[in-house]
Design a protein around this motif. Sequence first.
Motif, PDB file in Angstrom:
ATOM      1  N   CYS A  90     -16.012 -89.870 105.657  1.00 34.16           N
ATOM      2  CA  CYS A  90     -15.503 -90.714 104.588  1.00 34.16           C
ATOM      3  C   CYS A  90     -15.001 -91.978 105.258  1.00 34.16           C
ATOM      4  O   CYS A  90     -15.198 -92.185 106.439  1.00 34.16           O
ATOM      5  CB  CYS A  90     -14.391 -90.013 103.823  1.00 34.16           C
ATOM      6  N   CYS A  91     -14.348 -92.821 104.481  1.00 31.56           N
ATOM      7  CA  CYS A  91     -13.918 -94.101 105.029  1.00 31.56           C
ATOM      8  C   CYS A  91     -13.018 -93.916 106.250  1.00 31.56           C
ATOM      9  O   CYS A  91     -12.204 -93.006 106.297  1.00 31.56           O
ATOM     10  CB  CYS A  91     -13.164 -94.879 103.973  1.00 31.56           C
TER      11      CYS A  91
ATOM     12  N   SER B  30      -7.973 -97.304 106.899  1.00 28.35           N
ATOM     13  CA  SER B  30      -7.890 -98.550 106.152  1.00 28.35           C
ATOM     14  C   SER B  30      -6.863 -99.434 106.835  1.00 28.35           C
ATOM     15  O   SER B  30      -6.324 -99.100 107.884  1.00 28.35           O
ATOM     16  CB  SER B  30      -7.450 -98.272 104.725  1.00 28.35           C
TER      17      SER B  30
ATOM     18  N   GLU C 169      -4.405 -95.322 106.652  1.00 26.08           N
ATOM     19  CA  GLU C 169      -4.630 -94.096 105.911  1.00 26.08           C
ATOM     20  C   GLU C 169      -6.128 -93.936 105.696  1.00 26.08           C
ATOM     21  O   GLU C 169      -6.887 -94.870 105.908  1.00 26.08           O
ATOM     22  CB  GLU C 169      -3.937 -94.171 104.552  1.00 26.08           C
ATOM     23  N   THR C 170      -6.526 -92.742 105.282  1.00 23.86           N
ATOM     24  CA  THR C 170      -7.930 -92.603 104.937  1.00 23.86           C
ATOM     25  C   THR C 170      -8.107 -92.947 103.471  1.00 23.86           C
ATOM     26  O   THR C 170      -7.145 -93.039 102.736  1.00 23.86           O
ATOM     27  CB  THR C 170      -8.426 -91.166 105.187  1.00 23.86           C
ATOM     28  N   CYS C 171      -9.350 -93.121 103.097  1.00 21.78           N
ATOM     29  CA  CYS C 171      -9.592 -93.539 101.714  1.00 21.78           C
ATOM     30  C   CYS C 171      -9.502 -92.369 100.756  1.00 21.78           C
ATOM     31  O   CYS C 171      -9.263 -91.248 101.138  1.00 21.78           O
ATOM     32  CB  CYS C 171     -10.962 -94.192 101.598  1.00 21.78           C
ATOM     33  N   CYS C 172      -9.789 -92.676  99.510  1.00 20.25           N
ATOM     34  CA  CYS C 172      -9.883 -91.664  98.452  1.00 20.25           C
ATOM     35  C   CYS C 172      -8.545 -90.996  98.180  1.00 20.25           C
ATOM     36  O   CYS C 172      -8.373 -89.827  98.385  1.00 20.25           O
ATOM     37  CB  CYS C 172     -10.912 -90.600  98.771  1.00 20.25           C
TER      38      CYS C 172
END
Lengths: 337, 100
Positions: free
Chosen positions: B89-90, B93, B97-100
């Motif tokens: 996944c991404c 950011s 943090e990670t996305c979604c």
Amino acid sequence: MSVTDTPAAVARHEIKTVTTDLSLNDHLDHFLARFACNRMGHKVTPGLYAVGLPADDSPVFVTANYTLSFDALRKNLSNLNCYILVLDTKGVNVWCAAGEGTFGTDELVRRVEAASLYDLVNHKKLILPQLGAPGIVAHEVKKRTGFKVLYGPVRACDIAEYMKTGTATEEMRRVRFPFYDRLILTPVELVLVLPYVFIVAAVLYFVAGPVPAFSAVAAVLAGAFLTPVLLPLIPFRDFSAKGFFVGVLVAVPFALLALLADCCSHLWVKIGWATAYLLLIPAVSAFLALNFTGSTTFTSMSGVKREIFKYTRVMAYMFGTGLLLMIFLIVSGAFLR
Amino acid sequence: MSDIVTHEDNTLVYRPDDCVNCGMCIEVCPHAVFAPGERVVNVVRHSSCMECGACVMNCPTTALAVEAGVGCAEALIWQAIKGGDAPACCGPSVKGETCC
């Protein structure tokens, strides 16, 4: 989220009950999630939940422990007595968690065993969201737990129909990306870049005036708002090309404003500013449009890789040249007066 | 013996000879890439495949293969910068943090 102790027969399994109504707090949580506030904090405690008064023949739905995923499911379960098995996806939605593997076979098997589903229901079926399939090996789940994985529809709003007929139609199995879905994804894109853009705009405002300052905001809106919202209406297949296209459309008025400025500036100053707008705005817009690929469910990894190789160099050249030109114009005091 | 099915747009590979016509790929594909066939499944919208890997994961044989991953430019650019495996996944950011 409304969680209460259940008075039903499931009490011996210490299962919490949830309602299918969303409270004001739930809506507030969704709003904050959409605006990337506390991005990884929108979690539901993993485990088993009861909806209504489930019996031993009640269906078992499986979802992620992201509040938007969990709530999308439970609000569509009204008039049903059922269980929801929530996997620990670290607060990530079903689709992304399946890609990461947290919405995966091992976690599902672990949760089935931890919830003692064998004792709780007299059937061997689990209903999973179809978009969880990239993380699940259905035949392995069957082998390890005895439970058969049934993939439900893509959208939770189709669950009632799915439960009636016992099957998902081809339409229910297709992922769509309509206007509303694109629109509600734009705040996250904007929130992450706008603080930086406002700093750039503020600096530009003081060193070059209001129009260059507004052009920075316009460039971001072109790529992170207009392009996603108008996606199917914009020509070209590649997101970067779409972003370039919208960026040029947005840049043209700025360029014309510079060229037609009724002032005493030299012609080369006007042409300089017009060129800077035409280089910078499409480059920024295209890059943000390229970034939107991650928000969709129809871009492939190999396709995005091809797009990155094809366009990022052009974006970098345009942005670099435009930036140098703008800096030169500002430093040399060549403003449009 | 049937030909192996490939397409220039993506990495999905289909080997009809290994298909047992269970229909799982039809069930899990969100883009209707597959359609029912008399003896084996047919690939009818190959270019629509977005390499999510759902079909491969749920295929009980080796009829399908794909280089699964997400079509997320941010994740791929982060991977190119920081190295490592293909992102699921991404990547991080701007807030880490990670996305979604």
